[in-house]
Scaffold this active site. Structure first.
Site, short mmCIF file in Angstrom:
data_model
loop_
_atom_site.label_atom_id
_atom_site.label_comp_id
_atom_site.label_asym_id
_atom_site.label_seq_id
_atom_site.Cartn_x
_atom_site.Cartn_y
_atom_site.Cartn_z
N HIS A 153 -9.43 -46.91 -28.29
CA HIS A 153 -10.36 -48.67 -29.01
C HIS A 153 -10.25 -48.31 -30.06
O HIS A 153 -10.75 -47.61 -31.56
CB HIS A 153 -11.97 -47.98 -28.70
CG HIS A 153 -12.43 -47.85 -27.30
ND1 HIS A 153 -13.19 -47.10 -26.56
CD2 HIS A 153 -11.70 -48.50 -26.16
CE1 HIS A 153 -13.21 -46.67 -25.23
NE2 HIS A 153 -12.91 -48.19 -25.26
N GLU B 266 -12.45 -46.67 -33.57
CA GLU B 266 -12.38 -45.53 -33.65
C GLU B 266 -11.50 -44.93 -34.10
O GLU B 266 -11.09 -43.83 -33.98
CB GLU B 266 -12.72 -44.83 -32.27
CG GLU B 266 -14.04 -45.60 -31.54
CD GLU B 266 -14.30 -45.87 -29.83
OE1 GLU B 266 -12.93 -44.87 -29.21
OE2 GLU B 266 -14.82 -46.06 -29.39
N HIS C 234 -11.07 -40.12 -29.06
CA HIS C 234 -12.43 -41.77 -29.46
C HIS C 234 -13.99 -41.00 -30.31
O HIS C 234 -13.53 -40.05 -30.50
CB HIS C 234 -13.41 -42.10 -27.76
CG HIS C 234 -12.68 -42.18 -27.04
ND1 HIS C 234 -12.98 -43.64 -26.82
CD2 HIS C 234 -11.28 -41.84 -26.01
CE1 HIS C 234 -11.90 -44.09 -25.62
NE2 HIS C 234 -10.98 -42.71 -24.91
N GLU D 35 -15.32 -36.79 -27.89
CA GLU D 35 -16.00 -38.25 -28.40
C GLU D 35 -16.28 -37.03 -29.92
O GLU D 35 -16.91 -36.72 -30.36
CB GLU D 35 -17.33 -38.76 -27.71
CG GLU D 35 -16.91 -39.52 -26.73
CD GLU D 35 -16.73 -40.33 -26.61
OE1 GLU D 35 -16.56 -41.09 -27.83
OE2 GLU D 35 -15.99 -41.65 -25.71
#
Length: 720
Positions: free
Chosen positions: A304, A307, A399, A473
């Site tokens: 992504h 990010e 991410h 994350e």
């Protein structure tokens, strides 16, 4: 190797790769994008003091919603027509002369800001001046979509030092954001960078995140903040997070190619070309010792594109793994690392938040069409090929997260697999929380596998046979752990790469007591979360994942639109790893075999009989030549580990301390402690306060584990 040449996922030849000499390969843009010719670069800088969160403003007191009808459009950038799709690309983007999206100044007294976003990773579509020093901004949706508005990165010129400016972004997509919890945007002053060496810093007061007008369809959310510029006539940038561009990666790889030491044990190849023709790079990092007998670790980032915190964590991982630190040498001797540092270069180049070619690539692992998402297809094919040759100990995809602070992981608990896999799936994140107690939150980790996540990288890799498959994350904001309440810096993000390396060695500790202790603690935590004791004759395999956690709705993309119907292909059957059962520990030194004992089936040994040059051996590492670790990495002191003959020789060359019992290893707070004594290795940090009701609320015990304890608790079977 020759037998794999041309097979799916095999890295391409050295073509258009960054070289130590000559210019970098320029990025390719879709022909719909205009691109200015200026090169945008920023310096790295770490603030001397933590940057605290601001006090969240009350959304009920949000400023009045002003739009284009109340002001003057001072910047308007055209976008791709609705319904269009990618057709072709070229260096420099759209052909022909550039348009003039910014309104010209009327004279030297005109205080209107000059906006620009037509550079790599930039994103701003429109700016409307609604007051002398107030602007309403509109972000460009991801190219070829009408949604995914989150990432912003733009330039402003013609600044004034004294006025208080207000900026309001009017078309954000998410109903919740860390801006509502005290996160502040980033500012970069070019004059401060040139004269004072100051880079990106957090700025902004009266930061508000709130829903826009009730009549907007779909519902849009607004971010508003006030700020003062440090200088008159300065060139400044605002950004959602620390930018990490495709050219930044290429400059890093060019420096790596020019390093005669690091380039010997890091092979850079072209995994594939993106749809726009940008190279998706694959790094193979290992030392030449018994390459065919090693297990593999697969890592990826920038799937992504907005990010960017994950890209900086990947940068820190590479910095440490390619350093001369004793632990880095040990990791290179034990594993073969397959690293894709930027899986979606097209999205990064154009400044998207999530997509490539108008679709989310992290929902595309179930498709078999290589022409739709080349990077995803070739990464999956590479993992299939690696699984056919060796065991993959860990897969981790980096991410960023916009709604939850701290760092955490998503794993795979499919339910019904028995107590062992369910508990062991949670051990690696728990260990990482111990090594990074002021950044990583184990209570925030989720392991339930939802239907909407079936096409994600971690789920598909897990079903292919990688039992330890995770998404890491990294919050856009910062940390609220350990008494800290401040934003992450670039150094914080890069340190996550070191902590991941440290945890990998702990996870594969030859002494099983550390793993068994974490396994027992996970069992206690799950029982407390369940709220009841397991019935007689029942086990964890009888408990559904829904009873342990509500959902993984904390993900930044709970809903997937998936690939269009015409691009969906038949799902390929999962490929199981080839496991060779041998008696003894032939093929490697006894110490090296013990070094991965915690990652293999008890009673098995490493594959033997591998001969000849392999791709991993092409990334050969010299035995004595090592580049000293850079000071900015702030790494722990080098140590030694018993039984690692080659590693001990390597550490002696680097001046590592010796111990009568052999090689030592230690993290922060555990320097120069013998590896053979489990607890003297210790954790890199303290055990955080027991916020989740864990079994141990204090520090990790330092009293040591007698050898008998290791004998009583053999390494668990970790792989299906």
């Amino acid at each position: 190797s020759a037998r794999h040449r041309g097979s799916p996922g095999e890295p391409r030849a050295l073509l258009a790769l960054p070289s130590a000499r000559g210019p970098l390969p320029p990025p390719r843009w879709p022909v719909e994008c205009e691109v200015i010719k200026e090169t945008i670069e920023h310096i790295e800088w770490v603030p001397p003091q933590p940057e605290p969160f601001c006090q969240p403003a009350c959304p009920e007191r949000a400023p009045a919603a002003l739009g284009e009808e109340q002001g003057t459009v001072v910047y308007h950038l055209g976008t791709a027509p609705p319904g269009s799709c990618f057709t072709r690309s070229r260096v420099g983007g759209a052909p022909g002369p550039l348009s003039s999206p910014a309104a010209p100044l009327e004279g030297p007294q005109d205080t209107t800001l000059l906006f620009e976003s037509r550079f790599e990773s930039g994103n701003l579509q429109k700016a409307v001046k609604v007051g002398p020093f107030e602007y309403v901004l509109t972000l460009r949706p991801d190219l070829y979509t009408t949604k995914h508005t989150q990432w912003f990165y733009f330039r402003v010129q013609n600044t004034r030092r004294d006025p208080l400016y207000r900026f309001t972004i009017a078309n954000l997509a998410k109903p919740k954001s860390l801006y509502g919890e005290g996160m502040r945007p980033l500012l970069y002053s070019q004059r401060d960078a040139q004269s004072r060496g100051i880079g990106w810093r957090r700025v902004g007061a009266d930061v508000r995140y709130y829903q826009g007008g009730s009549g907007e369809e779909p519902a849009a959310f607004r971010l508003s903040w006030t700020a003062r510029f440090p200088h008159d006539g300065d060139t400044c940038f605002f950004a959602h997070s620390y930018p990490y561009t495709y050219s930044d990666l290429q400059r890093y790889l060019q420096a790596l190619a020019g390093d005669p030491v690091r380039s010997r044990y890091c092979a850079v190849r072209a995994l594939c070309r993106s749809l726009a023709g940008n190279t998706v790079y694959l790094l193979t990092i290992t030392s030449p010792t018994a390459a065919a007998a090693k297990r593999a670790v697969v890592l990826s980032a920038a799937r992504h594109p907005g990010e960017s915190g994950g890209s900086w964590a990947m940068r820190g991982f590479l910095d440490f793994l390619l350093s001369a630190h004793a632990d880095a040498r040990l990791l290179r001797r034990l594993f073969v690392f397959k690293v894709v540092p930027m899986l979606n270069p097209d999205g990064v180049v154009v400044g998207n938040s999530r997509c490539s070619r108008g679709r989310d690539p992290n929902r595309a692992y179930g498709t078999a069409l290589r022409g739709s998402f080349p990077g995803v297809w070739h990464l999956r094919a590479t993992v299939e090929r690696v699984l056919a040759e060796r065991e993959v100990v860990l897969y981790c995809d980096f991410h960023g997260h916009s709604r939850k602070n701290n760092v955490f992981m998503y794993g795979c608990d499919g339910g019904g697999a028995g107590a062992g896999p369910r508990l062991r799936q949670r051990v690696f994140p728990l260990m990482l929380s111990k090594n990074a107690p002021e950044k990583f939150s184990f209570p925030s980790c989720k392991f339930k596998v939802q239907k909407s996540k079936a096409g994600t990288g971690r789920v598909v890799m897990w079903r292919m046979g990688v039992s330890n498959s995770y998404t890491m994350e990294v919050a856009f904001g910062g940390s609220t752990l350990g008494g800290r309440s401040s934003h992450f810096t670039v150094e914080d993000l890069k340190s996550l790469g070191y902590h991941l390396c440290d945890t990998l060695l702990d996870f594969c500790d030859p002494h099983p007591a550390k793993f068994q202790r974490c396994l027992s603690e996970v069992d206690v935590l799950l029982r407390q979360r369940l709220g009841r004791e397991l019935g007689s004759g029942s086990s964890w395999s009888d408990v559904s994942p829904s009873e342990l956690e509500s959902s993984t709705s904390g993900s930044d993309s709970s809903v997937s639109d998936g690939p269009p119907a015409q691009l969906r292909g038949p799902a390929r059957p999962p490929v199981s790893p080839r496991v060779q059962l041998l008696s003894g520990r032939e093929g490697r030194s006894a110490g090296e075999a013990r070094g991965v004992a915690g990652c293999r089936r008890p009673g098995t040994a490493l594959p033997s009989g591998a001969a000849g040059a392999t791709e991993e051996e092409a990334a050969a590492e010299p035995e004595s030549e090592e580049r000293p670790a850079p000071d900015k990495c702030r790494l722990p002191e080098p140590c030694q580990r018993p039984g690692q003959a080659g590693a001990l020789q390597d550490s002696q060359a680097a001046g590592s301390p010796q111990h009568p019992e052999g090689r030592q290893r230690g993290g922060r707070g555990a320097r120069n402690r013998p590896w053979c004594d489990l607890s003297q290795r210790g954790w890199s940090g303290r055990w955080p306060p027991c916020r989740h009701g864990g079994v141990s609320a204090g520090r990790w015990h330092k009293r040591g584990v007698p050898p008998s304890a290791a004998a009583e608790h053999p390494p668990p079977q970790r792989h299906r």
